[in-house]
Design a protein around this motif. Structure first.
Motif, PDB file in Angstrom:
ATOM      1  N   UNK A  12       1.357 -11.849  10.896  1.00 48.96           N
ATOM      2  CA  UNK A  12       2.322 -11.104  11.696  1.00 48.96           C
ATOM      3  C   UNK A  12       1.614  -9.930  12.356  1.00 48.96           C
ATOM      4  N   UNK A  13       2.274  -9.333  13.327  1.00 54.67           N
ATOM      5  CA  UNK A  13       1.712  -8.207  14.065  1.00 54.67           C
ATOM      6  C   UNK A  13       2.577  -6.978  13.845  1.00 54.67           C
ATOM      7  N   UNK A  14       1.940  -5.883  13.412  1.00 50.91           N
ATOM      8  CA  UNK A  14       2.628  -4.626  13.182  1.00 50.91           C
ATOM      9  C   UNK A  14       2.293  -3.633  14.293  1.00 50.91           C
ATOM     10  N   UNK A  15       3.315  -2.983  14.804  1.00 50.64           N
ATOM     11  CA  UNK A  15       3.156  -1.881  15.742  1.00 50.64           C
ATOM     12  C   UNK A  15       3.822  -0.652  15.136  1.00 50.64           C
ATOM     13  N   UNK A  16       3.783   0.476  15.839  1.00 53.47           N
ATOM     14  CA  UNK A  16       4.327   1.706  15.263  1.00 53.47           C
ATOM     15  C   UNK A  16       5.797   1.524  14.875  1.00 53.47           C
ATOM     16  N   UNK A  17       6.126   1.975  13.677  1.00 55.35           N
ATOM     17  CA  UNK A  17       7.482   1.890  13.175  1.00 55.35           C
ATOM     18  C   UNK A  17       7.817   0.600  12.457  1.00 55.35           C
ATOM     19  N   UNK A  18       6.912  -0.386  12.464  1.00 51.34           N
ATOM     20  CA  UNK A  18       7.189  -1.688  11.838  1.00 51.34           C
ATOM     21  C   UNK A  18       6.885  -1.663  10.343  1.00 51.34           C
ATOM     22  N   UNK A  19       7.591  -2.512   9.599  1.00 50.57           N
ATOM     23  CA  UNK A  19       7.336  -2.696   8.177  1.00 50.57           C
ATOM     24  C   UNK A  19       7.339  -4.179   7.849  1.00 50.57           C
ATOM     25  N   UNK A  20       6.675  -4.529   6.733  1.00 55.90           N
ATOM     26  CA  UNK A  20       6.676  -5.908   6.226  1.00 55.90           C
ATOM     27  C   UNK A  20       6.742  -5.839   4.707  1.00 55.90           C
ATOM     28  N   UNK A  21       7.572  -6.711   4.116  1.00 56.51           N
ATOM     29  CA  UNK A  21       7.778  -6.665   2.676  1.00 56.51           C
ATOM     30  C   UNK A  21       7.644  -8.051   2.064  1.00 56.51           C
ATOM     31  N   UNK A  22       6.753  -8.151   1.079  1.00 56.74           N
ATOM     32  CA  UNK A  22       6.628  -9.342   0.252  1.00 56.74           C
ATOM     33  C   UNK A  22       7.273  -8.994  -1.090  1.00 56.74           C
ATOM     34  N   UNK A  23       8.521  -9.425  -1.287  1.00 58.63           N
ATOM     35  CA  UNK A  23       9.296  -9.059  -2.473  1.00 58.63           C
ATOM     36  C   UNK A  23       9.334 -10.225  -3.452  1.00 58.63           C
ATOM     37  N   UNK A  24       8.483 -10.146  -4.473  1.00 61.74           N
ATOM     38  CA  UNK A  24       8.440 -11.203  -5.479  1.00 61.74           C
ATOM     39  C   UNK A  24       7.570 -12.384  -5.104  1.00 61.74           C
ATOM     40  N   UNK A  25       6.813 -12.272  -4.007  1.00 66.87           N
ATOM     41  CA  UNK A  25       6.043 -13.411  -3.528  1.00 66.87           C
ATOM     42  C   UNK A  25       4.626 -13.521  -4.046  1.00 66.87           C
ATOM     43  N   UNK A  26       4.103 -12.474  -4.685  1.00 64.94           N
ATOM     44  CA  UNK A  26       2.729 -12.529  -5.179  1.00 64.94           C
ATOM     45  C   UNK A  26       2.665 -13.339  -6.471  1.00 64.94           C
ATOM     46  N   UNK A  27       1.640 -14.164  -6.592  1.00 64.84           N
ATOM     47  CA  UNK A  27       1.495 -15.049  -7.749  1.00 64.84           C
ATOM     48  C   UNK A  27       0.866 -14.325  -8.931  1.00 64.84           C
ATOM     49  N   UNK A  28       1.488 -14.465 -10.094  1.00 65.36           N
ATOM     50  CA  UNK A  28       0.928 -13.902 -11.319  1.00 65.36           C
ATOM     51  C   UNK A  28      -0.417 -14.564 -11.606  1.00 65.36           C
ATOM     52  N   UNK A  29      -1.332 -13.808 -12.207  1.00 67.95           N
ATOM     53  CA  UNK A  29      -2.671 -14.279 -12.590  1.00 67.95           C
ATOM     54  C   UNK A  29      -3.610 -14.472 -11.410  1.00 67.95           C
ATOM     55  N   UNK A  30      -3.200 -14.106 -10.194  1.00 70.21           N
ATOM     56  CA  UNK A  30      -4.062 -14.291  -9.033  1.00 70.21           C
ATOM     57  C   UNK A  30      -4.397 -12.960  -8.376  1.00 70.21           C
ATOM     58  N   UNK A  31      -5.625 -12.878  -7.856  1.00 70.54           N
ATOM     59  CA  UNK A  31      -6.035 -11.734  -7.041  1.00 70.54           C
ATOM     60  C   UNK A  31      -5.732 -12.058  -5.583  1.00 70.54           C
ATOM     61  N   UNK A  32      -5.076 -11.128  -4.894  1.00 68.08           N
ATOM     62  CA  UNK A  32      -4.721 -11.288  -3.486  1.00 68.08           C
ATOM     63  C   UNK A  32      -5.400 -10.195  -2.660  1.00 68.08           C
ATOM     64  N   UNK A  33      -5.515 -10.463  -1.372  1.00 69.89           N
ATOM     65  CA  UNK A  33      -5.977  -9.431  -0.433  1.00 69.89           C
ATOM     66  C   UNK A  33      -5.088  -9.441   0.791  1.00 69.89           C
ATOM     67  N   UNK A  34      -4.690  -8.260   1.223  1.00 71.46           N
ATOM     68  CA  UNK A  34      -4.016  -8.115   2.504  1.00 71.46           C
ATOM     69  C   UNK A  34      -5.101  -7.882   3.551  1.00 71.46           C
ATOM     70  N   UNK A  35      -5.147  -8.759   4.556  1.00 74.89           N
ATOM     71  CA  UNK A  35      -6.138  -8.689   5.625  1.00 74.89           C
ATOM     72  C   UNK A  35      -5.508  -7.978   6.823  1.00 74.89           C
ATOM     73  N   UNK A  36      -6.164  -6.911   7.313  1.00 76.61           N
ATOM     74  CA  UNK A  36      -5.668  -6.138   8.452  1.00 76.61           C
ATOM     75  C   UNK A  36      -6.729  -6.139   9.553  1.00 76.61           C
ATOM     76  N   UNK A  37      -6.379  -6.694  10.718  1.00 74.86           N
ATOM     77  CA  UNK A  37      -7.281  -6.737  11.864  1.00 74.86           C
ATOM     78  C   UNK A  37      -6.706  -5.861  12.978  1.00 74.86           C
ATOM     79  N   UNK A  38      -7.519  -4.966  13.529  1.00 72.73           N
ATOM     80  CA  UNK A  38      -7.058  -4.160  14.648  1.00 72.73           C
ATOM     81  C   UNK A  38      -6.929  -5.058  15.882  1.00 72.73           C
ATOM     82  N   UNK A  39      -5.724  -5.121  16.443  1.00 70.79           N
ATOM     83  CA  UNK A  39      -5.492  -5.986  17.604  1.00 70.79           C
ATOM     84  C   UNK A  39      -4.996  -5.205  18.807  1.00 70.79           C
ATOM     85  N   UNK A  40      -5.175  -3.877  18.792  1.00 71.82           N
ATOM     86  CA  UNK A  40      -4.766  -3.055  19.937  1.00 71.82           C
ATOM     87  C   UNK A  40      -5.580  -3.426  21.164  1.00 71.82           C
ATOM     88  N   UNK A  41      -4.990  -3.260  22.324  1.00 72.71           N
ATOM     89  CA  UNK A  41      -5.679  -3.563  23.575  1.00 72.71           C
ATOM     90  C   UNK A  41      -6.577  -2.411  24.023  1.00 72.71           C
TER      91      UNK A  41
END
Length: 242
Positions: A12-41
Motif C-alpha cells: 500500500x502507499x502512505x501519504x501524509x495523514x494516512x494510517x494502516x493497521x494489521x490487527x491480529x494478523x501477525x503470525x506467532x513464532x515468526x519474525x516479520x519485517x515492515x518494508x518501507x520504500x520512499x516513493x515520493x516524486x
C-alpha cells in the motif's frame, strides 16, 4: 487522509495523514519485517510512527529522501511472539511525502497483489531480483549455496526463516544499520548481516523442509540488474559418502 486495513500485509502507499493497521494478523513464532520504500516524486523524506503494543512507546521510523526513488528500504522488525498486531501512520505535517510498504515474513504478505511472488528453483541459475520481488522455497534436508549479485552500491535483500532474518548486501561500503528498526532490542540478535564489498555474495544454507523467503529491499532504479541463485549441493555430498 486514508485508513487502511492491513491484516494481509499487502503493498500500500502512505501519504501524509494516512494510517494502516494489521490487527491480529501477525503470525506467532515468526519474525516479520515492515518494508518501507520512499516513493515520493521528489527528494522528500518521511517520518513514520509505528505502534506494536499499547504498553510500549511508539517507534519512529525514518524513510530518507531519495533522488528519483533510489536507495534502500527502511525495515522495522517485529516478532509474532511479542504481538499479533502492528500499526503505522504518517503525520499530517509532511506535504509531498509518500511511502510504499508491505509486511514480509515466511508467510506474509498473504495478499501478494503487486508482488512478484515466485518459487526460487535450486538450479544454480541467476534469477532477476527486482523491487517488490519475493522468492520462496522449502529446501529439503541437505546443503545449498545461495548467491546474490548486483553492480550497484549497497544492494540489499532479506532472507527470512521462521524466527530469523539475514540481511545480504553486495557492493557494501558500510553497514546500513540506520535503516533497521526493532520493536524490541532482543530482535537485533535475530537479524544477521552478511556483507560483501564485491558485486557477488555467496552463503551456505542448510535445508530442513521449512519455508525460506528472500525479499528485495532496494529501490526500483537500483534493482534492474540484481539477481539471486540457489544451488543444491546434494550431488557433491553424495561423492563423499562411504
Amino acid at each position: 487522509m486514508a485508513s487502511y486495513q492491513w491484516n494481509d500485509g499487502h503493498i500500500l502507499t502512505l501519504s501524509q495523514g494516512d494510517t494502516a493497521s494489521c490487527a491480529g494478523g501477525l503470525n506467532k513464532d515468526l519474525l516479520h519485517a515492515l518494508f518501507f520504500y520512499n516513493s515520493a516524486q521528489n527528494e522528500t523524506g518521511a517520518t513514520l510512527t509505528v505502534v506494536w503494543k499499547t504498553s510500549e512507546a511508539p517507534v519512529t521510523v525514518r524513510v530518507p529522501g531519495t533522488n528519483a526513488k533510489q536507495g534502500l528500504a527502511s525495515l522495522f522488525f517485529v516478532s509474532g511472539d511479542d504481538t499479533n498486531s502492528v500499526s503505522v501512520g504518517m503525520s499530517n505535517n509532511q506535504p509531498g511525502a509518500q511511502v510504499q510498504c508491505f509486511i514480509g515474513s515466511v508467510k506474509m504478505p498473504t495478499n501478494t497483489t503487486g508482488l512478484n511472488n515466485t518459487l526460487l528453483e535450486a538450479d544454480g541459475k541467476l534469477h532477476p531480483l527486482k523491487t517488490f520481488t519475493r522468492y520462496h522455497t522449502a529446501p529439503q534436508p541437505s546443503w545449498y549455496q545461495g548467491q546474490l549479485q548486483s553492480n550497484v552500491n549497497q544492494f540489499m535483500s532479506v532472507q527470512f526463516t521462521s524466527k530469523k532474518a539475514t540481511v545480504n548486501l553486495v557492493n557494501s561500503q558500510v553497514e546500513p544499520t540506520s535503516a533497521f528498526y526493532y520493536a524490541t532490542s532482543r530482535l537485533k540478535d535475530l537479524v544477521q548481516i552478511n556483507r560483501a564489498e564485491s558485486q557477488t555474495l555467496q552463503w551456505n544454507l542448510q535445508g530442513n523442509g521449512e519455508q525460506v523467503v528472500w525479499i528485495n529491499a532496494t529501490s526500483l532504479q537500483n534493482s534492474q540488474t540484481a539477481s539471486i541463485a540457489l544451488q543444491s549441493l546434494a550431488s557433491l555430498y553424495k561423492l563423499v559418502q562411504d
